[in-house]
Design an enzyme around this catalytic site. Sequence first.
Site, PDB file in Angstrom:
ATOM      1  N   GLY A  69       1.284  -1.862  82.116  1.00  0.00           N
ATOM      2  CA  GLY A  69       0.853  -1.516  83.480  1.00  0.00           C
ATOM      3  C   GLY A  69       2.352  -1.344  84.484  1.00  0.00           C
ATOM      4  O   GLY A  69       3.466  -1.636  83.910  1.00  0.00           O
ATOM      5  N   GLN A  74       7.306  -0.543  91.767  1.00  0.00           N
ATOM      6  CA  GLN A  74       8.350  -0.894  90.741  1.00  0.00           C
ATOM      7  C   GLN A  74       9.343   0.306  90.749  1.00  0.00           C
ATOM      8  O   GLN A  74      10.257  -0.094  89.876  1.00  0.00           O
ATOM      9  CB  GLN A  74       7.562  -1.456  89.534  1.00  0.00           C
ATOM     10  CG  GLN A  74       6.603  -2.687  89.646  1.00  0.00           C
ATOM     11  CD  GLN A  74       5.972  -3.100  88.228  1.00  0.00           C
ATOM     12  OE1 GLN A  74       4.932  -2.563  88.255  1.00  0.00           O
ATOM     13  NE2 GLN A  74       6.529  -3.925  87.638  1.00  0.00           N
ATOM     14  N   CYS A 116       6.160  -9.306  83.586  1.00  0.00           N
ATOM     15  CA  CYS A 116       6.018  -8.409  84.494  1.00  0.00           C
ATOM     16  C   CYS A 116       7.463  -7.492  84.311  1.00  0.00           C
ATOM     17  O   CYS A 116       8.622  -7.917  84.250  1.00  0.00           O
ATOM     18  CB  CYS A 116       6.099  -8.758  85.922  1.00  0.00           C
ATOM     19  SG  CYS A 116       6.195  -7.440  87.237  1.00  0.00           S
ATOM     20  N   LEU A 117       7.325  -6.047  84.286  1.00  0.00           N
ATOM     21  CA  LEU A 117       8.757  -5.191  83.819  1.00  0.00           C
ATOM     22  C   LEU A 117       9.611  -5.530  85.148  1.00  0.00           C
ATOM     23  O   LEU A 117      10.858  -5.275  84.770  1.00  0.00           O
ATOM     24  CB  LEU A 117       8.436  -3.745  83.797  1.00  0.00           C
ATOM     25  CG  LEU A 117       7.327  -3.448  82.730  1.00  0.00           C
ATOM     26  CD1 LEU A 117       7.070  -1.810  82.594  1.00  0.00           C
ATOM     27  CD2 LEU A 117       7.935  -3.781  81.361  1.00  0.00           C
ATOM     28  N   HIS A 158      -3.198  -7.683  88.198  1.00  0.00           N
ATOM     29  CA  HIS A 158      -1.451  -7.828  88.384  1.00  0.00           C
ATOM     30  C   HIS A 158      -1.001  -6.714  89.207  1.00  0.00           C
ATOM     31  O   HIS A 158      -0.240  -6.542  90.134  1.00  0.00           O
ATOM     32  CB  HIS A 158      -0.921  -7.961  86.908  1.00  0.00           C
ATOM     33  CG  HIS A 158       0.496  -8.191  86.944  1.00  0.00           C
ATOM     34  ND1 HIS A 158       1.085  -8.985  86.331  1.00  0.00           N
ATOM     35  CD2 HIS A 158       1.307  -7.209  87.191  1.00  0.00           C
ATOM     36  CE1 HIS A 158       2.552  -8.792  86.282  1.00  0.00           C
ATOM     37  NE2 HIS A 158       2.708  -7.675  86.868  1.00  0.00           N
ATOM     38  N   GLU A 159      -1.322  -5.586  88.757  1.00  0.00           N
ATOM     39  CA  GLU A 159      -1.117  -4.088  89.329  1.00  0.00           C
ATOM     40  C   GLU A 159      -1.361  -3.933  90.530  1.00  0.00           C
ATOM     41  O   GLU A 159      -0.869  -3.581  91.576  1.00  0.00           O
ATOM     42  CB  GLU A 159      -1.488  -2.957  88.434  1.00  0.00           C
ATOM     43  CG  GLU A 159      -0.984  -2.884  86.884  1.00  0.00           C
ATOM     44  CD  GLU A 159       0.555  -3.366  86.617  1.00  0.00           C
ATOM     45  OE1 GLU A 159       1.341  -2.686  87.552  1.00  0.00           O
ATOM     46  OE2 GLU A 159       0.872  -3.810  85.912  1.00  0.00           O
ATOM     47  N   HIS A 162       0.602  -5.993  93.055  1.00  0.00           N
ATOM     48  CA  HIS A 162       1.979  -5.064  93.418  1.00  0.00           C
ATOM     49  C   HIS A 162       1.836  -4.244  94.579  1.00  0.00           C
ATOM     50  O   HIS A 162       2.688  -4.423  95.359  1.00  0.00           O
ATOM     51  CB  HIS A 162       2.311  -4.354  92.134  1.00  0.00           C
ATOM     52  CG  HIS A 162       3.069  -5.005  91.103  1.00  0.00           C
ATOM     53  ND1 HIS A 162       4.554  -5.815  91.421  1.00  0.00           N
ATOM     54  CD2 HIS A 162       2.903  -5.187  89.791  1.00  0.00           C
ATOM     55  CE1 HIS A 162       4.988  -6.198  90.231  1.00  0.00           C
ATOM     56  NE2 HIS A 162       4.191  -5.834  89.286  1.00  0.00           N
TER      57      HIS A 162
HETATM   58 ZN   LIG Z   1       4.041  -6.524  87.156  1.00  0.00          ZN
END
Ligand SMILES: [Zn+2]
Length: 192
Positions: A69, A74, A116-117, A158-159, A162
């Site tokens: 995701g 991000q 998470c990236l 989660h997304e 963000h």
């Molecule tokens: Zn994330």
Amino acid sequence: MTNAAQSLITQTDAAIAAAAVDAAPMPILIAPHAVLRRKTREVRPEDMAEIRRILPSMFSAMYEAPGIGLAAPQVGLGLRFALVDLGEKEAREPIIMINPEVIAESETLAAREEGCLSLPNQYAEVTRPEKVRVQWRSVDGELIEREVDDLMATCMQHEIDHLEGVLFVDHLSTLRRNMILRRLAKEQKQKR
Ligand SMILES: [Zn+2]
């Protein structure tokens, strides 16, 4: 691929994600970058041309990482949209969610390990509603509403977090969150 996941994928999403192979990956911001903490604004129809232009580069960043995701903040964009793909490299399942919202959630909770990236190498078990009903617009403007569970429910929540400036560590105790953020800062410093 499950039928549930398949039914979420539009031909437009598949075509945009396929263009990722020819697109340079956008750099992914790492916590504690300020942009990750800002609430995004709703996507308007006039934003869509620009969003369509950068989507292949966002998919490229997500696939290269690799991740399942990626939300607009991000990659430094303060707009309410995110990508999800729980598929394999040989069988992509890309979903582009414009203005996504969780409109209902189950009372039953489920714990799952998340990463998470934007917090590379950091993982923790996060408890969230087990099932959620999510509504969003497709890139073509179609209103989509789905009930999702399992990994898809975790990933979409989660997304969407963000897009509100919320990271998965915010669901943990202060102690645990600070421990992870300190470890991340230390690792990032060593990398430089
Ligand atoms: Zn994330």
